[in-house]
Design an enzyme around this catalytic site. Structure first.
Site, short mmCIF file in Angstrom:
data_model
loop_
_atom_site.label_atom_id
_atom_site.label_comp_id
_atom_site.label_asym_id
_atom_site.label_seq_id
_atom_site.Cartn_x
_atom_site.Cartn_y
_atom_site.Cartn_z
N ASP A 87 3.70 8.75 0.97
CA ASP A 87 2.63 8.62 1.97
C ASP A 87 2.93 7.43 2.88
O ASP A 87 3.74 6.56 2.52
CB ASP A 87 1.29 8.42 1.24
CG ASP A 87 0.10 8.90 2.07
OD1 ASP A 87 0.24 9.02 3.30
OD2 ASP A 87 -0.96 9.13 1.48
N ALA A 89 1.28 4.10 5.33
CA ALA A 89 0.28 3.05 5.12
C ALA A 89 0.03 2.34 6.44
O ALA A 89 0.88 2.35 7.34
CB ALA A 89 0.78 2.05 4.08
N GLY A 103 -5.94 6.70 9.98
CA GLY A 103 -5.99 8.02 10.63
C GLY A 103 -7.10 8.90 10.06
O GLY A 103 -7.13 10.10 10.30
N GLU A 109 -5.84 11.28 -0.41
CA GLU A 109 -4.58 10.54 -0.60
C GLU A 109 -4.64 9.71 -1.88
O GLU A 109 -3.69 9.65 -2.66
CB GLU A 109 -4.34 9.58 0.57
CG GLU A 109 -4.01 10.28 1.87
CD GLU A 109 -3.74 9.29 2.99
OE1 GLU A 109 -4.14 8.11 2.87
OE2 GLU A 109 -3.13 9.68 3.99
N LYS A 127 4.60 -2.68 9.48
CA LYS A 127 3.55 -2.59 8.44
C LYS A 127 3.79 -3.56 7.29
O LYS A 127 2.96 -3.67 6.40
CB LYS A 127 3.49 -1.17 7.89
CG LYS A 127 3.45 -0.06 8.92
CD LYS A 127 2.12 -0.02 9.60
CE LYS A 127 2.00 1.13 10.59
NZ LYS A 127 2.00 2.44 10.00
O1 R5P Z 1 -5.50 7.95 7.47
C1 R5P Z 1 -4.32 8.04 7.49
C2 R5P Z 1 -3.40 7.71 6.38
O2 R5P Z 1 -3.88 6.81 5.45
C3 R5P Z 1 -2.02 7.31 6.91
O3 R5P Z 1 -1.13 7.48 5.84
C4 R5P Z 1 -1.93 5.88 7.44
O4 R5P Z 1 -2.89 5.69 8.45
C5 R5P Z 1 -0.53 5.59 8.01
O5 R5P Z 1 -0.28 6.45 9.05
P1 R5P Z 1 1.02 6.37 9.96
O6 R5P Z 1 2.14 6.92 9.17
O7 R5P Z 1 0.68 7.21 11.15
O8 R5P Z 1 1.21 4.93 10.34
#
Ligand code: R5P
Length: 237
Positions: A87, A89, A103, A109, A127
């Protein structure tokens, strides 16, 4: 700049998939923009290696990705034990604790991560923080039962300070509605926090369904740089 960030996401996603996905596994598929590159890589390998994976989605988006890339869709009823989950973050601290839910996805999750023997996080290097709240300034996402959002906001403000804000939709009048039909509150905070204590407080507020704090859940985090290098951080304990 956008291309550089995307290159970092791709590098992290490919490395995590190549190091951890093996034939016959049950795999939790996260949500967000970075997971797309992981699913693409899984599909690429699947064509060559016939991986025979069962993929469990963490959101509407993840389910669509699984369909789009021709992977086998599963669920927790038939596969309650997951081999690995991958996943994204929103921010990762020194102890590989996470803020997630930027998101709008967090509850499914967190359930999938909790059912997984190993949980891997993939992200671009932005991040990778020492302390949560350094680069992610939008607060901790919290999923709440719609009828309780106002008292939950008040209680969070009283118990933790900061500012608990109802997340509003941008292409719809009113609040964001999660995949589970709930609202989201973003708890904006200042300074370093005792995250275990914060989590305990939030989980004890009636109406809070789940939080976007993923504490002591992640085994390995992969951070990709624009040049394709990947920093790998493994949980110490
Ligand atoms: O709500 C969304 C999830 O937790 C995503 O995994 C998190 O926001 C990271 O998203 P991205 O890969 O777009 O940075």
């Amino acid at each position: 700049m956008a291309d550089a960030v995307e290159a970092g996401k791709v590098a992290a996603a490919r490395r995590a998939v190549d190091e951890n996905i093996k034939k016959g596994q049950v795999v939790g598929i996260g949500s967000g923009s970075t997971i797309v590159f992981a699913v693409q890589r899984i599909a690429e390998r699947n064509k060559k290696e016939e991986l025979n994976l069962v993929c469990i989605p963490t959101s509407f988006q993840a389910r669509q990705l699984i369909h789009e890339y021709g992977l086998t869709l599963g669920n927790l009823e038939t596969s309650p034990e997951i081999d690995i989950a991958i996943d994204g973050a929103d921010e990762v601290d020194d102890d590989i604790n996470l803020i997630k839910g930027g998101g709008g996805c967090l509850m499914q999750e967190k359930i999938i991560a909790s059912c997984s023997k190993k949980f891997f996080v993939i992200a671009d290097t932005r991040k990778n923080s020492r302390v949560l709240g350094t680069t992610w300034r939008k607060g901790v996402p919290i999923e709440v039962l719609p009828m309780a959002y106002k008292p939950v906001q008040l209680k969070i403000n009283q118990l933790l300070g900061g500012n608990a804000v109802l997340r509003m939709a941008s292409k719809k009048a009113g609040p964001v509605i999660t995949d589970n039909g709930n609202f989201l509150i973003d708890w904006e905070f200042e300074g370093a926090q005792d995250w275990m204590a914060v989590e305990r407080v939030l989980q004890n507020v009636p109406g809070v369904i789940e939080t976007g704090l993923f504490l002591n859940m992640t085994h390995v985090a992969y951070f990709g740089s624009p040049d394709g290098q990947v920093l790998v951080r493994t949980r110490k304990n």
